[in-house]
Every structure is written in structure tokens, then in C-alpha cells.
Design a protein around this motif. Structure first.
Motif, mmCIF file in Angstrom:
data_model
loop_
_atom_site.group_PDB
_atom_site.id
_atom_site.type_symbol
_atom_site.label_atom_id
_atom_site.label_comp_id
_atom_site.label_asym_id
_atom_site.label_seq_id
_atom_site.Cartn_x
_atom_site.Cartn_y
_atom_site.Cartn_z
ATOM 1 N N LEU A 1 0.799 -1.233 0.000
ATOM 2 C CA LEU A 1 0.000 0.000 0.000
ATOM 3 C C LEU A 1 0.831 1.282 0.000
ATOM 4 O O LEU A 1 0.458 2.251 -0.698
ATOM 5 N N PRO A 2 1.936 1.407 0.743
ATOM 6 C CA PRO A 2 2.708 2.661 0.692
ATOM 7 C C PRO A 2 3.237 2.995 -0.706
ATOM 8 O O PRO A 2 3.324 4.174 -1.070
ATOM 9 N N ILE A 3 3.578 1.957 -1.492
ATOM 10 C CA ILE A 3 4.056 2.216 -2.861
ATOM 11 C C ILE A 3 2.920 2.743 -3.719
ATOM 12 O O ILE A 3 3.091 3.674 -4.531
ATOM 13 N N ALA A 4 1.727 2.164 -3.519
ATOM 14 C CA ALA A 4 0.562 2.664 -4.264
ATOM 15 C C ALA A 4 0.261 4.102 -3.874
ATOM 16 O O ALA A 4 -0.050 4.948 -4.744
ATOM 17 N N ALA A 5 0.361 4.429 -2.583
ATOM 18 C CA ALA A 5 0.132 5.807 -2.124
ATOM 19 C C ALA A 5 1.158 6.759 -2.719
ATOM 20 O O ALA A 5 0.843 7.906 -3.089
ATOM 21 N N LEU A 6 2.404 6.296 -2.838
ATOM 22 C CA LEU A 6 3.463 7.130 -3.417
ATOM 23 C C LEU A 6 3.167 7.447 -4.880
ATOM 24 O O LEU A 6 3.290 8.606 -5.328
ATOM 25 N N TYR A 7 2.755 6.448 -5.649
ATOM 26 C CA TYR A 7 2.460 6.668 -7.062
ATOM 27 C C TYR A 7 1.241 7.578 -7.236
ATOM 28 O O TYR A 7 1.202 8.429 -8.141
ATOM 29 N N LEU A 8 0.234 7.432 -6.367
ATOM 30 C CA LEU A 8 -0.932 8.316 -6.438
ATOM 31 C C LEU A 8 -0.550 9.759 -6.148
ATOM 32 O O LEU A 8 -1.111 10.692 -6.733
ATOM 33 N N THR A 9 0.387 9.971 -5.252
ATOM 34 C CA THR A 9 0.864 11.331 -4.973
ATOM 35 C C THR A 9 1.432 11.963 -6.237
ATOM 36 O O THR A 9 1.182 13.139 -6.538
ATOM 37 N N LYS A 10 2.219 11.175 -7.004
ATOM 38 C CA LYS A 10 2.759 11.675 -8.276
ATOM 39 C C LYS A 10 1.634 12.039 -9.242
ATOM 40 O O LYS A 10 1.643 13.107 -9.875
ATOM 41 N N LEU A 11 0.616 11.166 -9.344
ATOM 42 C CA LEU A 11 -0.487 11.428 -10.270
ATOM 43 C C LEU A 11 -1.246 12.695 -9.879
ATOM 44 O O LEU A 11 -1.636 13.492 -10.756
ATOM 45 N N ILE A 12 -1.476 12.884 -8.590
ATOM 46 C CA ILE A 12 -2.201 14.078 -8.129
ATOM 47 C C ILE A 12 -1.410 15.335 -8.457
ATOM 48 O O ILE A 12 -1.957 16.317 -9.015
ATOM 49 N N VAL A 13 -0.098 15.320 -8.152
ATOM 50 C CA VAL A 13 0.737 16.506 -8.418
ATOM 51 C C VAL A 13 0.807 16.785 -9.913
ATOM 52 O O VAL A 13 0.670 17.953 -10.364
#
Length: 609
Positions: free
Chosen positions: A46-58
Motif C-alpha cells: 500500500l505505501p508504494i501505491a500511495a506514493l504513485y498516487l501522490t505523483k499522479l495528483i501533483v
């Protein structure tokens, strides 16, 4: 103080200990351990998925800032944020569940390991309790074992979670630059080496100071336990023992604090290396972003990835060093578990002979305690016929109680044999043989249980029937004492628990005698059975002693000749050797050691009349 050698860091040894620890924990708490393993995978991904979502949001927000209608990207941003929120909530729930499972697992394993320690403490031979190295081993096992196995499994679980997360982060880091990945990995190594070095240093310190730790605990016990309270006050020992306890604890604390200070300094230096490496990589990705080689979302993602990556690498290396530390300390536990009793049942034990017809013979018995400089028993011969009462007489340290320990097979003789109807005692199951003997040792135990249970523990394989307990108390003279207690046989004895009633030494001795009479045995052994009884109580006991035995054999050890006179045969022991035997009258006519001891005691009474 001699330093204990440290085991080297070998994968094979570490691997064996880890497997043994995992089996231990899995065997005690398989359900909770399984749940923990599932949560590991979840918390690793899950932390890796959260990290990638942060990139998509930015990146999506950045794109929105460049288009004529920024609001057009809002639905997509909201979807990403909702998914990120779900992931964050899932991580929070998973962490909470992980804490719950870890606590449940830890509690179960701690109690289970305590049970294993208790079982091993019961199984080992009595001689271990007379060896200081045994107490060091037991103390270290008691200190470390209850939490180390769980910590090992949790460390493995945490390391597995970090490995899963690191694999995901590694893909991101290596996609940017393999050189940076190598630098981040190298930067984490010093911190792991610090952990490894200080794990060895702490292990060496604890090994070398185990006896000091036990000495401090001993002084604490003397100061706080009721069995020492009278003398501590009478001889004004409180201040002396307080000072000794404080000095020992001060030395231990200073040693541990010195280790902690050096470790903190070394940790700080290693963290400086980590910070320099981390922010150097941040400068590189900031430069790449300004050159337009990567997006702002990539900037955020890579920086967080680098930060997480070095954290995961540190955690994994630290876990490896921690596992080595746990492995070092857990060896204490397994050293204790690997102790093997020498007094054990043969593969095909011989049934114990009929209780009524046991003839016991000691033939040329030689014995010395482990580490002893002299023989406690030297060529002793002794016979106990069925239904016979014999007495052992001799000065303190002559070997009388040692003979009883050999009879109970708490020890085996170094030479010679003890036979029952011609069968060597070592041919029987020791547990089955001990059922045939009731013993009241001179240092009998005050059990902080009810009065009835204090008698019942003499033979716990029998049901605690009140009628049999009362009958045993009648025979020892304890019944009137117990009936005067507030709740009779249900009254707790001693002062450890609520409503407990303390007894005099003479009253406790009658309870101990009742315990011996309650046991369904064919031999009764009484070591100084009337040392705390008044003359009237002693006279009453031995007036009907033959009737109390109900045909059983008996062995009496006593310095009171009024007690031993009624024996069928008296054995006189001097310096571990049997020098005289016969009835009271026969020994008086012999005019040897026994006669001298008897007349000395008789003269003492006559002078005081």
C-alpha cells in the motif's frame, strides 16, 4: 571478570535460530501469526501505491495550471484523492490490526515461554540447583526468553514488509539512476554496522555481569521477603543490604549508560552520512526537474521514494543486526532448554515392588556433590526392612540428609548401588518410585495456600477429600490448630494473600507432618520431625507412632535421642561413614560414639533440672 566468547556472525547459525524461533512462535500462536503475515504483505504494497498516487495528483494539478480551464481536471484529481484516502485509511486500519495481532501474539508467546521455562525447571536434576553456573543460565533465560522469540518473529515480519516496499521503491529509484540507488544503499550500511557492533557489546556486557545482576536481585529479595524480615530488623541489616543493592545497580546502570552513549554518538555520525546522501539526491532530482527532464510530480515522487528507500534499506539492515542481537540472547534460552537431566526413567522401567514387602539396601555407597572436594558418603551400607523403623544419627554434615536424597533418587551414587528387593533403584521410573516415599525435610516448605491444600499437596494425584485431609491432620496433631483458624481448612496460610494467617514454626511442622501422612506411600522419612515441636507434642506424636505408620517403614533423622530410641535399629554416621548400628540398648552397651552423644545430651538435661 572473564569475558564470554562471542559466537561469530554465521548465516547457518542465524538461520537455525530464526527457524527455531519461528516454529516456537507459530506453534503457540498460529492464528495470530498468520494474520500478521497477511498484514505484512498489505502494509508492504500500500505505501508504494500511495506514493504513485501522490505523483499522479501533483502531475494532474500541474497540468491543470497550464490549461485554459483548470477546473476541467478537478474530477480526475478528486478521483485520485479519494483513492489515496482509501489507501491511507486501509494503511491506518492495517497498522491498528497489526498492533492488535502483535500484542495478542506477544502475550500468548510470553506466557507460553514461561510455561516452557517452568517445565524445564521441574525436569532438570536437583544438582543443577546447587551449581552457580545453572543460576546464571536460568537468570539469562528468564530475562530474555519471554520476549525475544516474539521480537524475532516481529522483526522478520517487519523486514519482510520492508523488503516488499523496497522492491517497489527500487523500481522507481533505478528507473531514475542506478548510481543513486547504489549510493543510497551504501549510505545505510554504517548505521547497520553500528547496530551490529553494539549488539555484540551489549551481549558481552550482559553475559559478564549476570552474577552481579543476580546478587542485586538477592539483596532485593532479602529486603522485601517476609522470611528475612525479622533478622533484617534484629541485626540492623537493612542499610547494609540497601547499600550493596544500590552499588551493584549503580555499576550496572553506568555500564549500560556508557554503551548507550557510545551507541548514540555512533548512530548520530551514521545518520549524518544518510542525510548528506539523501539531500544530495534531492538536489540532483531538483536539477533534473528544472531542466525539464522530469515532471514536478516525478520530483515529489522521486524525493519521497529516495526518502522511503533509504529508510527501508536502513530498516532491513537494522533488522538483520537486530536479528543477530536477538540470536545472541536467545542462545541463553536454548542453552537452558538443552540441559538434560541425568536422573531419568529407563526405556523399559521395572514396576515398583508391592508396597508391603520392600526391602531396601544401600550397598557400598560412595557419593560427592558436584564440585565438592571430599566424599560426603564413603562406603555406606544400610538396610531398611519392610515395616521397620530405623534412625540415622550423626553430627551436622555427616551425610544423613544426603542418604535420604539418594533414597528418593534425587541423586545417583557415584559408586555402589541402592536396591529394592534386589532390584537396582535405577531400574524404576523415578517418578513412580518417589510416589512410594513421604518425606518431611528439615527445611520443609511453607506453602501460601489454604490449610487443606497444604496437606493435600503431599499427594496431588489423590482427590482432595476433606475426610482424608482431616484424618492426616488428626494423626500429626494439626487438626486442633486448623480448627481454630477463621475459616478452618479453607483458611489461607501465610501473609502473601488476603485473609492469610501465619502459624508458629511448631504449627507449620505439624502441617508438614500431616502432608507426609496424607501421602499414600510405603515409606515415611522424617528429617528432624520434631525440631519445632514442644516436648508434649513430641511425646504425643511418638507415643502412637507405630500406629500412625500403619505397617509402613520409616526413617528418622534426629538429634533428639528421645526421638530415635524407639527405632528398631539406629545407624550412626560419622564423616560419611557408617561406624555403628544396633538398637538403643545395644549401642549403649557398645559404649561408642552413640553412647557418648547420648550421655552428653542426657547430662545437659540433668544439669538443667
Amino acid at each position: 571478570m572473564n569475558s564470554h566468547p562471542l559466537p561469530p556472525l554465521k548465516f547457518s547459525t542465524l538461520h537455525q535460530t530464526l527457524i527455531r524461533a519461528f516454529k516456537l512462535v507459530w506453534g503457540m500462536a498460529p492464528g495470530w501469526t498468520g494474520i500478521n503475515l497477511v498484514l505484512v504483505v498489505v502494509l508492504g504494497i500500500l505505501p508504494i501505491a500511495a506514493l504513485y498516487l501522490t505523483k499522479l495528483i501533483v502531475d494532474t494539478v500541474t497540468v491543470g495550471l497550464t490549461v485554459p480551464e483548470p477546473e476541467s481536471v478537478l474530477p480526475q484529481v478528486i478521483i485520485y484523492i479519494i483513492v489515496a484516502a482509501v489507501i491511507a485509511l486501509s494503511i491506518t486500519i492495517a497498522r491498528s490490526l497489526s498492533e492488535l495481532t502483535s500484542e495478542a501474539q506477544s502475550t500468548i508467546v510470553t506466557d507460553g515461554v514461561s510455561d516452557i521455562l517452568h517445565a524445564q525447571s521441574i525436569a532438570v536434576d536437583l544438582e543443577y540447583y546447587e551449581d552457580t553456573s545453572y543460576y546464571d543460565t536460568l537468570h539469562r533465560a528468564q530475562q530474555e526468553a519471554p520476549y525475544r522469540p516474539t521480537r524475532i518473529v516481529n522483526s522478520l515480519v517487519q523486514m519482510g514488509q520492508n523488503v516488499i516496499s523496497l522492491l517497489g521503491v527500487a523500481v522507481l529509484i533505478l528507473s531514475f539512476s542506478w548510481v543513486i540507488g547504489f549510493v543510497l544503499f551504501a549510505a545505510a550500511i554504517p548505521a547497520a554496522m553500528v547496530r551490529y557492533y553494539f549488539a555484540r557489546a551489549r551481549y558481552r556486557f550482559e553475559q559478564d555481569h549476570t552474577e552481579n545482576e543476580r546478587q542485586a536481585w538477592y539483596y532485593h529479595w532479602v529486603l522485601t521477603d517476609s522470611s528475612h524480615a525479622k533478622e533484617v530488623r534484629l541485626f540492623n541489616l537493612g542499610t547494609i543490604f540497601r547499600d550493596r543493592f544500590r552499588d551493584l545497580r549503580d555499576d550496572l546502570r553506568k555500564g549500560r549508560l556508557n554503551l548507550a552513549r557510545y551507541r548514540t554518538l555512533s548512530d548520530s555520525i551514521s545518520q549524518v552520512i544518510v542525510v548528506i546522501a539523501l539531500f544530495s539526491t534531492f538536489a540532483l532530482i531538483a536539477y533534473s526537474t528544472l531542466k525539464g527532464e522530469i515532471t514536478v510530480g516525478d520530483l515529489v515522487m522521486y524525493f519521497l521514494a529516495f526518502q522511503l528507500g533509504i529508510g527501508f534499506i536502513q530498516a532491513i539492515l537494522s533488522s538483520l543486526a537486530g536479528l543477530y542481537e536477538d540470536n545472541l540472547f536467545l542462545t541463553n534460552f536454548y542453552q537452558f532448554l538443552d540441559l538434560r537431566p541425568q536422573i531419568r526413567s529407563p526405556d523399559n522401567p521395572v514396576p515398583v515392588p508391592d508396597p508391603i514387602h520392600k526391602k531396601i539396601e544401600f550397598r557400598e555407597i560412595w557419593f560427592s556433590y558436584k564440585g565438592g572436594v571430599k566424599d560426603v558418603l564413603a562406603g555406606v551400607n544400610l538396610t531398611l526392612n519392610p515395616g521397620e523403623v530405623i534412625a540415622l544419627v550423626g553430627e551436622n554434615g555427616s551425610g544423613k540428609t544426603t542418604l535420604i536424597k539418594l533414597l528418593c533418587r534425587l541423586y545417583d551414587p557415584n559408586a555402589g548401588s541402592i536396591t529394592v528387593n534386589g532390584i537396582d533403584l535405577r531400574s524404576f521410573d523415578p517418578v513412580a518410585w518417589r510416589k512410594e516415599i513421604s518425606v518431611v525435610f528439615q527445611d520443609y516448605v511453607h506453602y501460601h495456600l489454604s490449610a487443606g491444600e497444604n496437606i493435600w499437596v503431599g499427594d496431588v494425584e489423590q482427590a482432595p477429600e476433606p475426610s482424608r485431609i482431616i484424618a492426616a491432620a488428626h494423626r500429626s496433631g494439626a487438626d486442633p490448630i486448623i480448627n481454630r483458624l477463621p475459616e478452618g481448612y479453607q483458611t489461607n496460610l501465610g501473609h502473601w494473600f488476603a485473609g492469610g494467617q501465619e502459624l508458629s514454626e511448631g504449627e507449620w511442622q505439624k502441617i508438614a507432618l500431616a502432608r507426609a501422612f496424607f501421602r499414600n506411600s510405603s515409606i515415611i522419612v522424617l528429617d528432624e520431625p520434631t525440631s519445632s515441636l514442644d516436648p508434649l507434642a513430641e511425646a504425643e506424636l511418638f507415643r502412637n507412632f507405630r500406629n500412625l505408620l500403619e505397617g509402613r517403614s520409616a526413617v528418622l533423622i534426629s538429634h533428639r535421642f528421645s526421638t530415635v530410641q524407639m527405632a528398631d535399629r539406629i545407624y550412626v554416621i560419622d564423616g560419611g561413614r557408617m561406624i555403628e548400628q544396633g538398637s538403643h540398648q545395644e549401642l549403649l552397651r557398645l559404649n561408642g560414639k552413640y553412647a557418648r552423644l547420648f550421655r552428653t545430651q542426657a547430662e545437659h538435661y540433668q544439669r538443667n533440672q
